[in-house]
Design an enzyme around this catalytic site. Structure first.
Site, PDB file in Angstrom:
ATOM      1  N   LYS A  64       6.600  -0.395  14.326  1.00 24.05           N
ATOM      2  CA  LYS A  64       5.586  -1.301  13.753  1.00 24.05           C
ATOM      3  C   LYS A  64       6.298  -2.514  13.173  1.00 24.05           C
ATOM      4  CE  LYS A  64       2.336   0.184  10.993  1.00 24.05           C
ATOM      5  NZ  LYS A  64       1.664   0.895   9.867  1.00 24.05           N
TER       6      LYS A  64
ATOM      7  N   HIS B 144      -3.475  -5.937   2.424  1.00 26.10           N
ATOM      8  CA  HIS B 144      -2.629  -7.010   2.974  1.00 26.10           C
ATOM      9  C   HIS B 144      -3.378  -8.321   3.161  1.00 26.10           C
ATOM     10  CE1 HIS B 144       0.081  -3.672   4.841  1.00 26.10           C
ATOM     11  NE2 HIS B 144       0.236  -3.784   3.535  1.00 26.10           N
TER      12      HIS B 144
ATOM     13  N   GLU C 121       1.171  -9.401   7.147  1.00 20.64           N
ATOM     14  CA  GLU C 121       1.968  -8.998   8.311  1.00 20.64           C
ATOM     15  C   GLU C 121       1.702  -9.897   9.516  1.00 20.64           C
ATOM     16  OE1 GLU C 121       1.644  -4.753   8.863  1.00 20.64           O
ATOM     17  OE2 GLU C 121       2.705  -4.362   6.981  1.00 20.64           O
TER      18      GLU C 121
ATOM     19  N   GLN D 112      -6.645  -1.390   7.171  1.00 20.30           N
ATOM     20  CA  GLN D 112      -5.541  -2.306   6.866  1.00 20.30           C
ATOM     21  C   GLN D 112      -4.951  -2.992   8.097  1.00 20.30           C
ATOM     22  OE1 GLN D 112      -2.517  -1.030   3.755  1.00 20.30           O
ATOM     23  NE2 GLN D 112      -1.269  -0.843   5.597  1.00 20.30           N
ATOM     24  N   GLU D 113      -4.899  -2.256   9.227  1.00 22.54           N
ATOM     25  CA  GLU D 113      -4.205  -2.821  10.385  1.00 22.54           C
ATOM     26  C   GLU D 113      -4.887  -2.421  11.686  1.00 22.54           C
ATOM     27  OE1 GLU D 113      -0.079  -1.538  10.113  1.00 22.54           O
ATOM     28  OE2 GLU D 113      -0.122  -1.827   7.938  1.00 22.54           O
TER      29      GLU D 113
ATOM     30  N   ASP E 164      -3.969   1.474  11.447  1.00 27.00           N
ATOM     31  CA  ASP E 164      -3.480   2.049  10.195  1.00 27.00           C
ATOM     32  C   ASP E 164      -4.598   1.851   9.190  1.00 27.00           C
ATOM     33  OD1 ASP E 164      -2.304   2.970   7.938  1.00 27.00           O
ATOM     34  OD2 ASP E 164      -0.718   1.459   7.830  1.00 27.00           O
TER      35      ASP E 164
ATOM     36  N   ASP F 205       1.601   8.618   6.959  1.00 28.28           N
ATOM     37  CA  ASP F 205       2.478   7.618   6.328  1.00 28.28           C
ATOM     38  C   ASP F 205       2.507   7.912   4.821  1.00 28.28           C
ATOM     39  OD1 ASP F 205       3.819   5.416   5.346  1.00 28.28           O
ATOM     40  OD2 ASP F 205       2.221   3.982   5.765  1.00 28.28           O
TER      41      ASP F 205
ATOM     42  N   GLU G 230      -3.387   6.058  11.831  1.00 32.54           N
ATOM     43  CA  GLU G 230      -2.467   6.377  10.725  1.00 32.54           C
ATOM     44  C   GLU G 230      -3.246   6.482   9.419  1.00 32.54           C
ATOM     45  OE1 GLU G 230       0.638   3.425  10.679  1.00 32.54           O
ATOM     46  OE2 GLU G 230       1.043   3.709   8.555  1.00 32.54           O
TER      47      GLU G 230
ATOM     48  N   SER H 102       0.871  -1.181   0.000  1.00 32.93           N
ATOM     49  CA  SER H 102       0.000   0.000   0.000  1.00 32.93           C
ATOM     50  C   SER H 102       0.905   1.227   0.000  1.00 32.93           C
ATOM     51  CB  SER H 102      -0.957  -0.016   1.196  1.00 32.93           C
ATOM     52  OG  SER H 102      -0.310   0.270   2.395  1.00 32.93           O
TER      53      SER H 102
ATOM     54  N   LYS I 196       9.898   5.017   7.152  1.00 29.63           N
ATOM     55  CA  LYS I 196      10.220   3.800   6.403  1.00 29.63           C
ATOM     56  C   LYS I 196      11.345   4.157   5.445  1.00 29.63           C
ATOM     57  CE  LYS I 196       5.411   2.076   5.995  1.00 29.63           C
ATOM     58  NZ  LYS I 196       4.206   2.216   5.140  1.00 29.63           N
TER      59      LYS I 196
ATOM     60  N   HIS J  49       8.314  -1.414   9.523  1.00 27.66           N
ATOM     61  CA  HIS J  49       8.610  -2.425   8.496  1.00 27.66           C
ATOM     62  C   HIS J  49       7.745  -2.138   7.262  1.00 27.66           C
ATOM     63  CE1 HIS J  49       4.982  -5.114   9.868  1.00 27.66           C
ATOM     64  NE2 HIS J  49       4.682  -3.857   9.785  1.00 27.66           N
ATOM     65  N   ARG J  50       7.869  -2.969   6.207  1.00 28.01           N
ATOM     66  CA  ARG J  50       6.946  -2.956   5.085  1.00 28.01           C
ATOM     67  C   ARG J  50       6.201  -4.290   5.090  1.00 28.01           C
ATOM     68  NH1 ARG J  50       7.437   1.755   1.874  1.00 28.01           N
ATOM     69  NH2 ARG J  50       5.281   1.139   1.529  1.00 28.01           N
ATOM     70  N   SER J  51       5.114  -4.338   4.309  1.00 33.72           N
ATOM     71  CA  SER J  51       4.359  -5.600   4.277  1.00 33.72           C
ATOM     72  C   SER J  51       5.148  -6.707   3.579  1.00 33.72           C
ATOM     73  CB  SER J  51       3.004  -5.386   3.614  1.00 33.72           C
ATOM     74  OG  SER J  51       3.155  -4.765   2.368  1.00 33.72           O
TER      75      SER J  51
END
Ligand code: PGA
Ligand code: ZN
Length: 399
Positions: A375, A156, A206, A163-164, A235, A299, A274, A41, A324, A352-354
């Site tokens: 994260k 994800h 993730e 998303q999170e 997020d 982000d 986020e 994303s 990031k 991190h990234r996915s």
């Protein structure tokens, strides 16, 4: 101390896509390896990844051109730069590609080299990586709060629009917080399988669970029903469900104002949200930030750019930022973004990234710059667990 060799190769990330890995050696025979992550994303303003585009290999996603670029064009000049001078090394990289979005080399090529150089400089200096980062960033090191992503949706995993959904222990000592996260996750698994069936315990990119046909408010209520000293973070990655001026949320098209109202109505025990709105709507960010009891985090809005962080912090559109390194390219630019956030007094969350590798560098980065949070996904899947385990080591190293 000197660089004696640089090697690059194409490896796989946690989604099974190719990514770049760079190793670097010094004249004492020491060596380091840096693995470059990759997002799904991604923000529109992020620096670009260089991919081969040859659809006969990995559907065009190969990174052999990056490997060739490093080994045949960049290596010789870069090896002349002594270790321990990050800005000189990154400055040299920038001369090969001065473009804002790193169109020529790709942010992946740049970060692979810049990150390996940072690690080797730290190793050559005899310091731990987090100590070295603390020194060059002129920051007091500290242990961050862990943002553990336990529900995956958005881009994800099939499931929630958001998303999170993360649990964030108040305790920062990893030896305590990690156990709290693992027992919270065990309890969450029990409740989700009662409510949505056992298939909700399959996991996304993730490592979070993926309940189907769930209402967001119900998931938040389940989180809040679990005992413990923690807060909840979201997020939203709202750009991923925004189209033609509306947000497609829980099967309906809603306005930014309505979505903002939803966050406010569901803010119980929420620590931070986020990307609550799409990445061009900084006005809605600012409206929410001025009224909310939680931190509003940029982000996709800020993409680890010192200039954008400065701009949106000044406009009071954010009270925190995601950092990031591969959104911007080099370590020096990442540290400039950190410095911009520190100067504006907004919270810093290293992420991190996915798509990840087993590289645990971001744990040292978060500790070294004294970030508020980190994260790192759920405490499962090797590429996520690597970061948890590195935090546990850093605590033992005396931080
Ligand atoms: P990404 O997701 O790595 O797929 O961009 C992480 C995030 O949005 O924070
Ligand atoms: Zn995000």
């Amino acid at each position: 101390m000197k660089i004696t060799d640089i090697k690059a190769r194409e490896i796989l990330d946690s989604r099974g896509n190719p990514t770049l890995e760079v190793s670097m050696m010094n004249d004492k025979g020491q060596s380091v390896v840096f693995g470059v992550p990759s997002g799904a994303s991604t923000g529109e303003k992020e620096a670009l990844e260089r991919r081969d585009g040859d659809i006969n290999r990995y559907n065009g996603m190969g990174v052999k051109n990056c490997v060739d670029e490093i080994e045949n064009n960049l290596k010789e000049g870069l090896m002349r730069i002594p270790l321990g001078d990050q800005s000189e090394f990154d400055g040299a990289l920038a001369t090969f590609d001065p473009s804002e979005k790193k169109e020529k080399l790709g942010a992946n090529t740049m970060l692979g080299l810049s990150g390996a150089y940072l690690k080797l400089s730290a190793l050559s200096s005899g310091q731990k990586l987090w100590q070295y980062i603390s020194e060059i960033s002129k920051s007091g090191p500290s242990l961050p709060r862990i943002y553990a992503n336990l529900i995956n949706g958005g881009k994800h995993a099939p499931g929630l629009d958001i998303q999170e959904v993360m649990v964030v222990p108040k305790e920062t000592r990893p030896s305590v917080a990690v156990e709290q996260i693992v027992s919270f996750r065990r309890e969450l698994a029990k409740k989700l399988s009662e409510e949505y069936g056992e298939s909700s315990l399959l996991i996304g990119d993730e490592g979070g669970f993926v309940p189907q046909n769930a209402r967001h408010a119900k998931v938040l209520a389940i989180f809040s029903s679990i005992e413990g000293d923690f807060e909840i973070a979201l997020d939203v990655a709202a750009s991923s469900f925004y189209e033609n001026g509306k947000y497609h949320f829980e099967g309906k098209d809603v306005t930014a104002e309505e979505l903002g109202g939803w966050y406010q109505a569901n803010s119980n025990n929420i620590l931070s949200v986020e990307d609550p709105f799409e990445e061009h709507d900084s006005e809605s960010f600012a409206n929410l930030a001025s009224n909310a009891s939680f931190f509003v985090i940029g982000d996709d809005l800020t993409v680890t750019s010192a200039t954008l962080i400065d701009e949106f912090a000044t406009k009071s559109a954010i009270s925190g930022v995601i950092i990031k390194p591969n959104q911007i390219g080099t370590i020096s630019e990442t540290l400039a973004a950190v410095a911009a956030a520190q100067a504006s007094d907004v919270k810093i969350i290293v992420s991190h990234r996915s798509g990840e590798t087993n590289d645990d560098f971001i744990a040292d980065l978060a500790c070294g710059i004294g970030a508020f949070g980190i994260k790192i996904g759920a405490p499962v899947r090797g590429e996520r667990v690597a970061k948890y385990n590195r935090l546990l080591q850093i605590e033992k190293e005396g931080l």
